[in-house]
Design a protein around this motif. Structure first.
Motif, PDB file in Angstrom:
ATOM      1  N   PRO A   1      -4.074  -9.055   7.698  1.00  0.00           N
ATOM      2  CA  PRO A   1      -3.365  -9.850   8.709  1.00  0.00           C
ATOM      3  C   PRO A   1      -2.539  -8.978   9.659  1.00  0.00           C
ATOM      4  CG  PRO A   1      -2.313 -10.098   6.572  1.00  0.00           C
ATOM      5  CD  PRO A   1      -3.552  -9.276   6.355  1.00  0.00           C
ATOM      6  N   ARG A   2      -2.419  -9.405  10.888  1.00  0.00           N
ATOM      7  CA  ARG A   2      -1.676  -8.659  11.904  1.00  0.00           C
ATOM      8  C   ARG A   2      -0.202  -8.470  11.499  1.00  0.00           C
ATOM      9  NH1 ARG A   2      -3.631  -7.200  17.059  1.00  0.00           N
ATOM     10  NH2 ARG A   2      -1.966  -6.104  18.105  1.00  0.00           N
ATOM     11  N   ARG A   3       0.337  -9.373  10.700  1.00  0.00           N
ATOM     12  CA  ARG A   3       1.739  -9.250  10.271  1.00  0.00           C
ATOM     13  C   ARG A   3       1.970  -7.986   9.429  1.00  0.00           C
ATOM     14  NH1 ARG A   3      -0.312 -13.310   7.009  1.00  0.00           N
ATOM     15  NH2 ARG A   3      -0.195 -12.869   4.785  1.00  0.00           N
ATOM     16  N   ALA A   4       0.889  -7.372   8.923  1.00  0.00           N
ATOM     17  CA  ALA A   4       1.001  -6.139   8.137  1.00  0.00           C
ATOM     18  C   ALA A   4       1.132  -4.906   9.018  1.00  0.00           C
ATOM     19  CB  ALA A   4      -0.208  -5.991   7.210  1.00  0.00           C
ATOM     20  N   PHE A   5       1.037  -5.083  10.351  1.00  0.00           N
ATOM     21  CA  PHE A   5       1.123  -3.967  11.295  1.00  0.00           C
ATOM     22  C   PHE A   5       2.582  -3.614  11.549  1.00  0.00           C
ATOM     23  CE2 PHE A   5       1.212  -2.346  15.728  1.00  0.00           C
ATOM     24  CZ  PHE A   5       0.501  -1.180  15.502  1.00  0.00           C
ATOM     25  N   ASP A   6       2.891  -2.317  11.503  1.00  0.00           N
ATOM     26  CA  ASP A   6       4.258  -1.830  11.730  1.00  0.00           C
ATOM     27  C   ASP A   6       4.240  -0.693  12.754  1.00  0.00           C
ATOM     28  OD1 ASP A   6       6.963  -1.299  11.564  1.00  0.00           O
ATOM     29  OD2 ASP A   6       6.835  -0.298   9.628  1.00  0.00           O
ATOM     30  N   LEU A   7       4.048  -1.033  14.007  1.00  0.00           N
ATOM     31  CA  LEU A   7       4.129  -0.152  15.176  1.00  0.00           C
ATOM     32  C   LEU A   7       3.039   0.912  15.286  1.00  0.00           C
ATOM     33  CD1 LEU A   7       7.985   0.331  15.414  1.00  0.00           C
ATOM     34  CD2 LEU A   7       6.561  -1.336  16.612  1.00  0.00           C
TER      35      LEU A   7
ATOM     36  N   SER B   1      -2.316  12.785  17.242  1.00  0.00           N
ATOM     37  CA  SER B   1      -3.004  11.814  18.098  1.00  0.00           C
ATOM     38  C   SER B   1      -2.099  11.251  19.187  1.00  0.00           C
ATOM     39  CB  SER B   1      -3.532  10.649  17.253  1.00  0.00           C
ATOM     40  OG  SER B   1      -2.463   9.803  16.841  1.00  0.00           O
ATOM     41  N   GLY B   2      -0.771  11.419  19.000  1.00  0.00           N
ATOM     42  CA  GLY B   2       0.182  10.836  19.948  1.00  0.00           C
ATOM     43  C   GLY B   2       0.509   9.381  19.648  1.00  0.00           C
ATOM     44  N   LEU B   3      -0.011   8.843  18.554  1.00  0.00           N
ATOM     45  CA  LEU B   3       0.214   7.438  18.217  1.00  0.00           C
ATOM     46  C   LEU B   3       1.412   7.211  17.295  1.00  0.00           C
ATOM     47  CD1 LEU B   3      -3.506   6.384  17.633  1.00  0.00           C
ATOM     48  CD2 LEU B   3      -2.087   5.923  19.643  1.00  0.00           C
ATOM     49  N   ARG B   4       1.973   8.264  16.740  1.00  0.00           N
ATOM     50  CA  ARG B   4       3.102   8.136  15.807  1.00  0.00           C
ATOM     51  C   ARG B   4       4.319   7.594  16.533  1.00  0.00           C
ATOM     52  NH1 ARG B   4       5.015   7.021  10.983  1.00  0.00           N
ATOM     53  NH2 ARG B   4       6.706   8.331  10.306  1.00  0.00           N
ATOM     54  N   VAL B   5       4.948   6.584  15.955  1.00  0.00           N
ATOM     55  CA  VAL B   5       6.206   6.053  16.473  1.00  0.00           C
ATOM     56  C   VAL B   5       7.316   6.658  15.626  1.00  0.00           C
ATOM     57  CG1 VAL B   5       7.591   3.983  16.863  1.00  0.00           C
ATOM     58  CG2 VAL B   5       5.106   3.922  17.249  1.00  0.00           C
ATOM     59  N   PRO B   6       8.174   7.504  16.226  1.00  0.00           N
ATOM     60  CA  PRO B   6       9.229   8.158  15.455  1.00  0.00           C
ATOM     61  C   PRO B   6      10.257   7.156  14.910  1.00  0.00           C
ATOM     62  CG  PRO B   6       9.142   9.020  17.707  1.00  0.00           C
ATOM     63  CD  PRO B   6       8.172   7.899  17.613  1.00  0.00           C
ATOM     64  N   ALA B   7      10.913   7.536  13.832  1.00  0.00           N
ATOM     65  CA  ALA B   7      11.905   6.668  13.187  1.00  0.00           C
ATOM     66  C   ALA B   7      12.972   6.196  14.175  1.00  0.00           C
ATOM     67  CB  ALA B   7      12.544   7.389  12.011  1.00  0.00           C
ATOM     68  N   ARG B   8      13.381   7.062  15.085  1.00  0.00           N
ATOM     69  CA  ARG B   8      14.440   6.694  16.045  1.00  0.00           C
ATOM     70  C   ARG B   8      14.007   5.552  16.981  1.00  0.00           C
ATOM     71  NH1 ARG B   8      12.327  11.479  17.921  1.00  0.00           N
ATOM     72  NH2 ARG B   8      11.389  11.334  19.986  1.00  0.00           N
ATOM     73  N   ASP B   9      12.711   5.347  17.118  1.00  0.00           N
ATOM     74  CA  ASP B   9      12.193   4.293  18.006  1.00  0.00           C
ATOM     75  C   ASP B   9      11.781   3.029  17.255  1.00  0.00           C
ATOM     76  OD1 ASP B   9      12.538   6.066  20.089  1.00  0.00           O
ATOM     77  OD2 ASP B   9      10.444   6.736  20.065  1.00  0.00           O
ATOM     78  N   ARG B  10      12.052   2.971  15.974  1.00  0.00           N
ATOM     79  CA  ARG B  10      11.631   1.835  15.161  1.00  0.00           C
ATOM     80  C   ARG B  10      12.629   0.671  15.162  1.00  0.00           C
ATOM     81  NH1 ARG B  10       7.190   2.213  12.229  1.00  0.00           N
ATOM     82  NH2 ARG B  10       6.150   4.212  12.392  1.00  0.00           N
TER      83      ARG B  10
END
Length: 88
Positions: free
Chosen positions: A39-45, A78-87
């Protein structure tokens, strides 16, 4: 397709969870997750949280098992990582 799955290490809600990522694109990741019934709800950025009991299905669909460090390294590259500071 390059969808990666790291070992389940995160206990929560009576199971252990790992991460499903793509080192190519979020579209690829979302398409793979949809095909796998995640499910899409399992997606975290930048990843999907997946329970250990789904690992066999995900590997059968083509996900590659990698270590956690390898997964993070490839996600960052890949450039897809969302850093902790942006979460937030």
């Amino acid at each position: 397709m390059t969808v990666l799955l790291d070992p389940p290490l995160w206990p929560r809600h009576g199971t252990v969870w790992g991460h499903l990522v793509s080192d190519v694109s979020l579209d690829e990741l979302h398409d793979f997750a949809a095909a796998a019934g995640i499910p899409r709800r399992a997606f975290d950025l930048d990843h999907y949280d997946v329970p250990t009991e789904r690992y066999g299905d995900l590997v059968a669909l083509g996900a590659s098992l990698v270590g956690t460090r390898e997964l993070v390294r490839r996600l960052r590259a890949s450039g897809l990582r969302v850093p902790a500071r942006d979460r937030r």
